[in-house]
Scaffold this motif. Structure first.
Motif, PDB file in Angstrom:
ATOM      1  N   GLY A  25      21.102 -69.175 -78.060  1.00 33.94           N
ATOM      2  CA  GLY A  25      20.811 -70.211 -79.044  1.00 33.94           C
ATOM      3  C   GLY A  25      19.414 -70.086 -79.608  1.00 33.94           C
ATOM      4  N   VAL A  26      18.447 -69.820 -78.752  1.00 30.66           N
ATOM      5  CA  VAL A  26      17.064 -69.632 -79.223  1.00 30.66           C
ATOM      6  C   VAL A  26      16.981 -68.386 -80.108  1.00 30.66           C
ATOM      7  N   PHE A  27      17.676 -67.329 -79.734  1.00 33.30           N
ATOM      8  CA  PHE A  27      17.706 -66.127 -80.563  1.00 33.30           C
ATOM      9  C   PHE A  27      18.319 -66.436 -81.936  1.00 33.30           C
ATOM     10  N   ALA A  28      19.390 -67.229 -81.945  1.00 30.28           N
ATOM     11  CA  ALA A  28      20.018 -67.614 -83.218  1.00 30.28           C
ATOM     12  C   ALA A  28      19.038 -68.408 -84.079  1.00 30.28           C
ATOM     13  N   TRP A  29      18.243 -69.271 -83.455  1.00 33.70           N
ATOM     14  CA  TRP A  29      17.235 -70.037 -84.203  1.00 33.70           C
ATOM     15  C   TRP A  29      16.178 -69.093 -84.790  1.00 33.70           C
ATOM     16  N   GLY A  56      13.644 -80.200 -94.518  1.00 38.35           N
ATOM     17  CA  GLY A  56      12.572 -79.622 -93.720  1.00 38.35           C
ATOM     18  C   GLY A  56      12.684 -79.905 -92.231  1.00 38.35           C
ATOM     19  N   TRP A  57      13.226 -81.049 -91.873  1.00 38.02           N
ATOM     20  CA  TRP A  57      13.322 -81.423 -90.460  1.00 38.02           C
ATOM     21  C   TRP A  57      14.431 -80.661 -89.739  1.00 38.02           C
ATOM     22  N   TYR A  58      15.353 -80.081 -90.483  1.00 39.80           N
ATOM     23  CA  TYR A  58      16.520 -79.432 -89.883  1.00 39.80           C
ATOM     24  C   TYR A  58      16.128 -78.322 -88.906  1.00 39.80           C
ATOM     25  N   ASP A  59      15.159 -77.494 -89.311  1.00 40.46           N
ATOM     26  CA  ASP A  59      14.734 -76.390 -88.446  1.00 40.46           C
ATOM     27  C   ASP A  59      14.171 -76.895 -87.123  1.00 40.46           C
ATOM     28  N   TRP A  60      13.450 -78.014 -87.174  1.00 42.34           N
ATOM     29  CA  TRP A  60      12.866 -78.582 -85.948  1.00 42.34           C
ATOM     30  C   TRP A  60      13.942 -79.158 -85.045  1.00 42.34           C
ATOM     31  N   VAL A  61      14.933 -79.813 -85.633  1.00 44.13           N
ATOM     32  CA  VAL A  61      16.033 -80.371 -84.832  1.00 44.13           C
ATOM     33  C   VAL A  61      16.834 -79.230 -84.203  1.00 44.13           C
ATOM     34  N   GLY A  67      16.186 -75.171 -77.817  1.00 41.55           N
ATOM     35  CA  GLY A  67      15.072 -75.056 -76.874  1.00 41.55           C
ATOM     36  C   GLY A  67      15.238 -75.966 -75.670  1.00 41.55           C
ATOM     37  N   ALA A  68      15.612 -77.209 -75.918  1.00 41.28           N
ATOM     38  CA  ALA A  68      15.820 -78.143 -74.807  1.00 41.28           C
ATOM     39  C   ALA A  68      17.001 -77.708 -73.954  1.00 41.28           C
ATOM     40  N   GLY A  69      18.008 -77.119 -74.586  1.00 36.80           N
ATOM     41  CA  GLY A  69      19.143 -76.609 -73.815  1.00 36.80           C
ATOM     42  C   GLY A  69      18.733 -75.478 -72.892  1.00 36.80           C
ATOM     43  N   LEU A  70      17.910 -74.566 -73.390  1.00 34.41           N
ATOM     44  CA  LEU A  70      17.430 -73.452 -72.563  1.00 34.41           C
ATOM     45  C   LEU A  70      16.541 -73.961 -71.431  1.00 34.41           C
ATOM     46  N   ALA A  89      18.311 -84.380 -74.715  1.00 31.87           N
ATOM     47  CA  ALA A  89      17.611 -84.055 -75.972  1.00 31.87           C
ATOM     48  C   ALA A  89      18.379 -82.982 -76.742  1.00 31.87           C
ATOM     49  N   SER A  90      18.894 -82.003 -76.032  1.00 32.80           N
ATOM     50  CA  SER A  90      19.670 -80.940 -76.670  1.00 32.80           C
ATOM     51  C   SER A  90      20.920 -81.520 -77.337  1.00 32.80           C
TER      52      SER A  90
END
Length: 144
Positions: A25-29, A56-61, A67-70, A89-90
């Motif tokens: 998931g982090v790699f996909a981000w 703009g907020w989409y990338d952070w969400v 990130g929270a999942g990892l 949070a994830s």
């Protein structure tokens, strides 16, 4: 590492698999940020327009969701009860991301229900599973 010796092998194995899932998931981000609409392969005109329309907020969400999942998966393997709030949070991030995508865009009408919702449903189900697993692990004393 609360209860590490009494933690079943299947639980530790699943935690490792969830770490790998989170890393993907982090790699996909990262690819999403680096390649834009082309992150999932060759993009159509629609895909490029959709990507350009992301708030703009989409990338952070998205980053919070993956990130929270990892981090949650790592905490699960390490026996920390911090896994539970990380997974919460994830899950919230996943709901906000896909909620916006499905409610604020025409992606379902353009791509169809199976294509537009298939993988997001899997992602949501895994996020729910992670949160449930952390809660169960806390109740059983495997993490704390």
């Amino acid at each position: 590492m609360a209860g590490w010796t009494k933690t079943p092998l299947w639980f530790r194995t699943l935690a490792v698999l969830l770490i790998l899932w989170g890393a993907m998931g982090v790699f996909a981000w990262v690819q999403h940020m680096r390649l834009g609409a082309e992150a999932m392969g060759p993009a159509t005109v629609y895909d490029r327009g959709l990507y350009a329309s992301l708030p703009g907020w989409y990338d952070w969400v998205y980053l919070i969701a993956v990130g929270a999942g990892l981090v949650g998966a790592a905490m699960l393997l390490l026996g920390s009860a911090l896994a539970r709030p990380m997974f919460a949070a994830s899950l919230i991030g996943v709901v906000v991301m896909f909620g916006w995508m499905f409610l604020a865009t025409d992606i379902i009408a353009v791509k169809g229900v199976p294509l537009a919702t298939g993988f997001p449903v899997v992602i949501f189900a895994i996020a729910v599973l992670q949160l449930w697993l952390a809660g169960m692990a806390v109740r059983r004393g495997w993490i704390g």
